[in-house]
Design an enzyme around this catalytic site. Structure first.
Site, PDB file in Angstrom:
ATOM      1  N   ASP A 195       0.836  -1.201   0.000  1.00  0.00           N
ATOM      2  CA  ASP A 195       0.000   0.000   0.000  1.00  0.00           C
ATOM      3  C   ASP A 195       0.877   1.261   0.000  1.00  0.00           C
ATOM      4  O   ASP A 195       1.874   1.334   0.735  1.00  0.00           O
ATOM      5  CB  ASP A 195      -0.873  -0.021   1.270  1.00  0.00           C
ATOM      6  CG  ASP A 195      -1.975   1.006   1.220  1.00  0.00           C
ATOM      7  OD1 ASP A 195      -2.793   0.936   0.293  1.00  0.00           O
ATOM      8  OD2 ASP A 195      -2.021   1.882   2.109  1.00  0.00           O
ATOM      9  N   GLU A 223       2.051  -0.440  -4.875  1.00  0.00           N
ATOM     10  CA  GLU A 223       1.081   0.582  -5.264  1.00  0.00           C
ATOM     11  C   GLU A 223       1.855   1.898  -5.222  1.00  0.00           C
ATOM     12  O   GLU A 223       2.017   2.510  -4.163  1.00  0.00           O
ATOM     13  CB  GLU A 223      -0.101   0.631  -4.287  1.00  0.00           C
ATOM     14  CG  GLU A 223      -1.191   1.551  -4.814  1.00  0.00           C
ATOM     15  CD  GLU A 223      -1.964   2.310  -3.735  1.00  0.00           C
ATOM     16  OE1 GLU A 223      -3.024   2.853  -4.067  1.00  0.00           O
ATOM     17  OE2 GLU A 223      -1.508   2.400  -2.580  1.00  0.00           O
TER      18      GLU A 223
HETATM   19  C1  NOJ Z   1      -4.392   2.930  -1.025  1.00  0.00           C
HETATM   20  C2  NOJ Z   1      -5.529   1.959  -0.896  1.00  0.00           C
HETATM   21  O1  NOJ Z   1      -5.720   1.328  -2.131  1.00  0.00           O
HETATM   22  C3  NOJ Z   1      -6.724   2.760  -0.449  1.00  0.00           C
HETATM   23  O2  NOJ Z   1      -7.902   2.004  -0.499  1.00  0.00           O
HETATM   24  C4  NOJ Z   1      -6.448   3.294   0.941  1.00  0.00           C
HETATM   25  O3  NOJ Z   1      -7.515   4.148   1.307  1.00  0.00           O
HETATM   26  C5  NOJ Z   1      -5.153   4.083   0.987  1.00  0.00           C
HETATM   27  N1  NOJ Z   1      -4.079   3.452   0.276  1.00  0.00           N
HETATM   28  C6  NOJ Z   1      -4.698   4.294   2.402  1.00  0.00           C
HETATM   29  O4  NOJ Z   1      -4.231   3.097   2.962  1.00  0.00           O
END
Ligand code: NOJ
Length: 537
Positions: free
Chosen positions: A197, A257
């Site tokens: 993440d 990500e």
């Molecule tokens: C990215 C995640 O995909 C999203 O759903 C989340 O709200 C944020 N990061 C914070 O963790």
């Protein structure tokens, strides 16, 4: 790679929330779809202030989703079916109920427990103003003031996302050691890797400087100069995780990500000693335009080739408007926060384009990422009643931005009415499913040769079987304006018509159609359609 948004995939125990038992029951469906791996969104104990991205314990499973033993059984079952399993890891922040954060509150200023998070004194008389002007991604300021153990108003802590998600201090070696141990904990249990993440977050600029006004207003920072995104120091953290992953056999994967659209900047994250892969958000942001797709495809292939990493392609995820709806709008690029108000979308057009887009995406070399439900052609649910909205963006925006719940509605599996076998007959899914989804259930579509599901199955099967799709070979061929044609090796051609006119695809004699998004008249593609052709012997 198929993304399982666990809360909304399948509900085994009937509480209205998806869970591990539900995933296990549907693994054969995923195998039959033709994917290689799943990524499961966070299943850890969590107060669910942000759908599980607020983790209270990184070494356990939330009882709503099952137990650690269920997780182990899922991994074993998936492996037996030939599917690999990635789990989501959330290193930028914990939940505000994580024992570390509770200890940081109790420990007071200067305590070692507080050093694990980004605490700072406030500005102004009495420290009443936040330490700097950083905004939270979900709206409002990125700081909350705490009450100290002696009852006085005290320091402030940073939360780049929701207030319930305090940012960890990655400059602290204890934080680094803890996450290396968490990675090892799950790798020991047999998971095949992690989706990381906000992998481009983590590091904060020394001194926590203000963001200058012009950048607050939207002007981009020069690369590496944003005070809390994409800072150069982040790569060293990734390298330490890679060293952990490389201790294990079986090719464990780190998938980032990384919210960086520029492919040259993105591949900085993808070195042989760093992350293996990252989502291509530049592709996901692309409007329905041949020139825009061509530009992002070229830039992606070139940048990834330079570092020897697989290119990646993605159209949807749990943070974005479903692409059937996006492609049916007058403006088709991805928008971040969608304000309230009617969203105009021609779903018939959006569905045609989504069918063509998946043939485009699955014909490209590298890794393709699918988001649950896109194989059913699900649209965004735009009319969820305000009282069920759960995304923190809704409350943080003062109820002006609906947020991401519309792409998170539980899947329709079978039957004529909700819950469409998402859970047992009497259960109530955590977000209501539209009655119209009776025509979009997996059961309904499996029996329809012309359905979205049948198209995904056919294309995924060909992607696995056709030898030219397993190589890196890729070459554009000339084609009329607002169309794309490319060749994968000598044997396979993909043509996409993004224009509003029919497109006559020029093919060598003996060519034949392998799969198409619409019925073809010879080698003529109707508007908003795509096809793969086999050429040569
Ligand atoms: C990215 C995640 O995909 C999203 O759903 C989340 O709200 C944020 N990061 C914070 O963790």
């Amino acid at each position: 790679m198929y993304q399982v948004y666990i809360r909304s995939f399948a509900d085994g125990d009937g509480d209205g929330i998806g869970d591990i038992a539900g995933i296990r029951a549907r693994l054969p469906y995923l195998r039959d779809l033709g994917i290689d791996a799943i990524w499961i969104t966070p299943w850890y104990p969590s107060p669910m202030a942000d759908g599980g991205y607020d983790v209270a314990d990184y070494r356990a499973v939330d009882p709503r989703f099952g137990t650690l033993e269920d997780a182990d059984a899922l991994v074993r079952q998936a492996h037996a079916l030939g599917l690999r399993v990635l789990i989501d890891i959330v290193p930028n922040h914990t939940s505000d109920r994580h024992p570390w954060f509770l200890a940081a509150l109790a420990g007071g200023p200067g305590s070692p427990a507080r050093e694990r998070y980004v605490f700072a004194d406030g500005r102004g008389p009495g420290g009443d103003e936040p330490p700097n002007n950083w905004p939270s991604v979900f709206g409002g300021p990125a700081w909350v003031r705490v009450t100290e153990p002696d009852g006085r108003p005290g320091q402030w802590y940073l939360h780049v996302f929701a207030p319930e998600q305090p940012d960890l201090k990655w400059a602290n070696p204890e934080v680094r050691a803890e996450f290396e141990a968490i990675f090892a904990f799950w790798l020991d249990r047999g998971v095949d890797g992690f989706r990381i993440d906000v992998a481009h977050a983590l590091v904060k600029a020394e001194g926590l400087p203000d963001i200058p006004d012009e950048h607050l207003a939207g002007a981009p920072f020069p690369p590496g100069e944003h005070p809390h995104w994409d800072r150069p120091g982040v790569h060293e953290i990734h390298r330490s995780w890679r060293r952990v992953a490389d201790r294990y056999d079986g090719g464990r994967i780190l998938l980032g990500e990384v919210g960086v659209d520029d492919p040259q900047r993105l591949v900085e994250y993808l070195r042989p000693d760093a992350l293996h892969a990252a989502f291509n958000f530049g592709f996901m942001a692309s409007p329905w335009s041949a020139a825009a797709f061509r530009t992002v495809i070229d830039a992606t292939l070139e940048a990834h080739r330079e570092v020897g990493a697989p290119s990646s392609w993605v159209l949807s995820n749990h943070d974005a408007m479903r692409h059937v709806t996006r492609f049916g709008r007058p403006s088709t690029e991805r928008r971040h926060s969608e304000p309230m108000g009617p969203v105009e979308s021609d779903l018939e057009l959006g569905t045609r384009r989504a069918r063509a887009a998946i043939l485009l995406m699955l014909a490209l070399p590298g890794c393709a990422y699918l988001y649950q439900g896109e194989e059913l052609g699900l649209p965004e649910v735009l009319d969820l009643p305000p009282e069920v909205l759960d995304d923190p963006i809704w409350a943080r925006s003062g109820r002006t931005v609906r947020g991401r719940d519309g792409c998170r509605v539980p899947l329709p599996w079978a039957g004529e009415a909700p819950p469409f076998e998402f859970g047992p007959e009497s259960s109530r899914p955590w977000l209501p499913q539209p009655a119209a989804w009776r025509n979009l259930t997996a059961e309904h579509q499996a029996a329809e040769p012309g359905s979205m599901l049948s198209l995904y199955r056919a294309a995924l099967r060909l992607r696995r079987e056709h030898p030219d799709l397993g190589t890196d070979a890729f070459r554009w061929l000339p084609s009329p304006e607002e169309t794309l044609v490319f060749e994968r090796g000598a044997g396979l051609r993909c043509a996409v018509n993004l224009s509003s006119r029919p497109m006559a695809v020029s093919l060598p004699p003996g060519a034949s159609v392998l799969v198409s998004s619409e019925a073809l008249d010879g080698a003529v593609l109707p508007p908003d359609a795509a096809a793969w052709f086999v050429v040569g012997s």
